[in-house]
Design a protein around this motif. Sequence first.
Motif, short mmCIF file in Angstrom:
data_model
loop_
_atom_site.label_atom_id
_atom_site.label_comp_id
_atom_site.label_asym_id
_atom_site.label_seq_id
_atom_site.Cartn_x
_atom_site.Cartn_y
_atom_site.Cartn_z
N LEU A 409 -3.81 -5.90 -4.83
CA LEU A 409 -2.46 -5.39 -5.12
C LEU A 409 -2.54 -4.19 -6.05
N ASP A 410 -3.39 -4.26 -7.07
CA ASP A 410 -3.53 -3.12 -7.97
C ASP A 410 -4.05 -1.89 -7.21
N GLN A 411 -4.98 -2.11 -6.26
CA GLN A 411 -5.49 -0.99 -5.48
C GLN A 411 -4.41 -0.46 -4.54
N ASP A 415 -2.85 3.45 -3.89
CA ASP A 415 -2.99 4.16 -2.61
C ASP A 415 -1.69 4.26 -1.82
N TYR A 416 -0.71 3.40 -2.12
CA TYR A 416 0.52 3.35 -1.34
C TYR A 416 1.33 4.63 -1.54
N ARG A 417 1.81 5.21 -0.44
CA ARG A 417 2.48 6.51 -0.51
C ARG A 417 3.94 6.39 -0.96
N PHE A 418 4.47 5.19 -0.95
CA PHE A 418 5.88 4.98 -1.27
C PHE A 418 6.01 4.33 -2.64
N PRO A 419 7.22 4.36 -3.22
CA PRO A 419 7.40 3.71 -4.54
C PRO A 419 7.00 2.23 -4.48
N PHE A 420 6.31 1.79 -5.49
CA PHE A 420 5.86 0.40 -5.53
C PHE A 420 6.09 -0.15 -6.94
N PRO A 421 7.37 -0.38 -7.31
CA PRO A 421 7.67 -0.88 -8.66
C PRO A 421 7.18 -2.32 -8.82
N LEU A 435 8.24 -8.03 -8.68
CA LEU A 435 8.47 -6.84 -7.86
C LEU A 435 9.55 -7.14 -6.83
N PRO A 436 10.13 -6.11 -6.20
CA PRO A 436 11.12 -6.35 -5.15
C PRO A 436 10.49 -7.12 -3.98
#
Length: 528
Positions: A409-411, A415-421, A435-436
């Motif tokens: 998840l931390d990786q 790398d994820y191109r979209f918001p990842f709050p 998280l959402p």
Amino acid sequence: MPRYLLFPGRHHLLTRFQAAYLHRLATTGHHDDPDGDHAAADGVPTATAGDDPVTVVWAVTSANHENTRRNPVPYHRREAAIERFSVLAGLRSVVVPVFDTAATDRFAEVTLKNVAATAGLELTPADTVVACSTPQVAAMYAALGFPIAGVEADVDPTPARPWDVLLRLAADDPSWRELAHPATIDVYARYRLDDLVRSVVNDPVVGDEGGLTATRDYRTYAEAFADAAQRKWAAVREHVRPGRIVDVGCGAGAVLELADREPTLRESDLIGVEVARHLYEECVHKKAQGFFANPNVFFYRRNVLGGAVFAPRSVDTTLTFALTHEIWSYGEQMASLRRFVQAIYDHTVPGGVWINSDVCGPDGRDRTVRLRLSTTDGANPAQPHPDLASLPAERVAERLAGLSTRARLDQFAVDYRFPFPHRPVDDGTGAVVELPLGAAMDFLTRKDYTDNWLSETQEEFCGLEWADWKALLADVGFEVDPASGPYRNDWIVDHRLAPAAALSTLGGAPLDWPVTHVLLVARRPVNT
């Protein structure tokens, strides 16, 4: 005077300057023309005939590539323009296709061998001048002893190079016509190549080499799609309307192979549309090898976001599998998806159907939840890798496979191109994050894609939930069949999610796993 002029290049567009330059070089042995005696007033050279005319050998590189930003025009159209150019310029020419090769410092030797194998010409420094304006490529031939004519690089100021002229065309700059040779203008007009160039070069989705991403492993992608084809076809078969059946994003054609075996569809046209060059080429290969019994099976290499592919009201059934989330991800999200849905509606006959199977966001995807992840199924480094793309592909997969689910998840967040709050929960275990719900499912449904991690992290699976889909279809004009709806893939839950993760409310109450996919059966009303 040489016997041959070797002119390597992609040759998507030919210029008036090239015609005058090559004509002078072939007829006088040099490119200088201080008096302009060797060119007509309109920039097209006048033909001259010699007893033993010099032959221009056009080595057309990337001849097996088309419909990509680097290579928009197919080889057979390039060849047609070169032949017409040669007639108008008074040149004796031989055109040789050179297939694309991996980057190599022996490119010149590879090209010479192609010429020998294809045209039977053994070109040597004693009888051949190489015409090339790219310094790196010219240096390779010079190292083999060939004399070099620099074409545009020989002239000061440097005239517009062919690729610069092509980019003017793509930008709707009318000056391209003043620079392009009449042969190119003629062939482009007859085969509508100017529209093709504009569409491909300006495409916001497709990369330079014709795929969605540069990191996708198309072999494993095609294998996974083929493995799932039977299940996908079984889910949609009853909704397919005979007639003109189109599979948009057809991959390597696995679903169309199953449709081809249906006796009730033997009178139907089966059409596959695929944007990725690797997959399209596999479709064409299958057809050539006799995989399809129906003679009316066709494949098009198109990006559906580049404009209409089919005429209005001309398609009875459109199939899309695992495609709409890519349109959302690589385009402009809802704006691109709405244009796509509108294009499907427009080309559907009244009473026709669009069948869409794809991933789906959970209902209430924005609500915050707690996600507990395993920390014992792999390593837990202090920090995620800051730049996985810098590693060889096999090292990326190896590193990811060795991480615990919590560390992945931390990786993913890197790398994820979209918001990842998300934020860790300080409960003493380090295993819980808040998280959402949509973000949680986006990670969980991709965490095991180690072979295509850098590609998959460019895509958002949970951008739309079921209510969003219904609203979009109604807005465009589709009627939603009762067979439509979201569902949960329990195999994914049992084998991928439950063994390594658990969902709960912020208060700690367990949550059931939400939906993961959607099946849409959307019909265009008969009275439209």
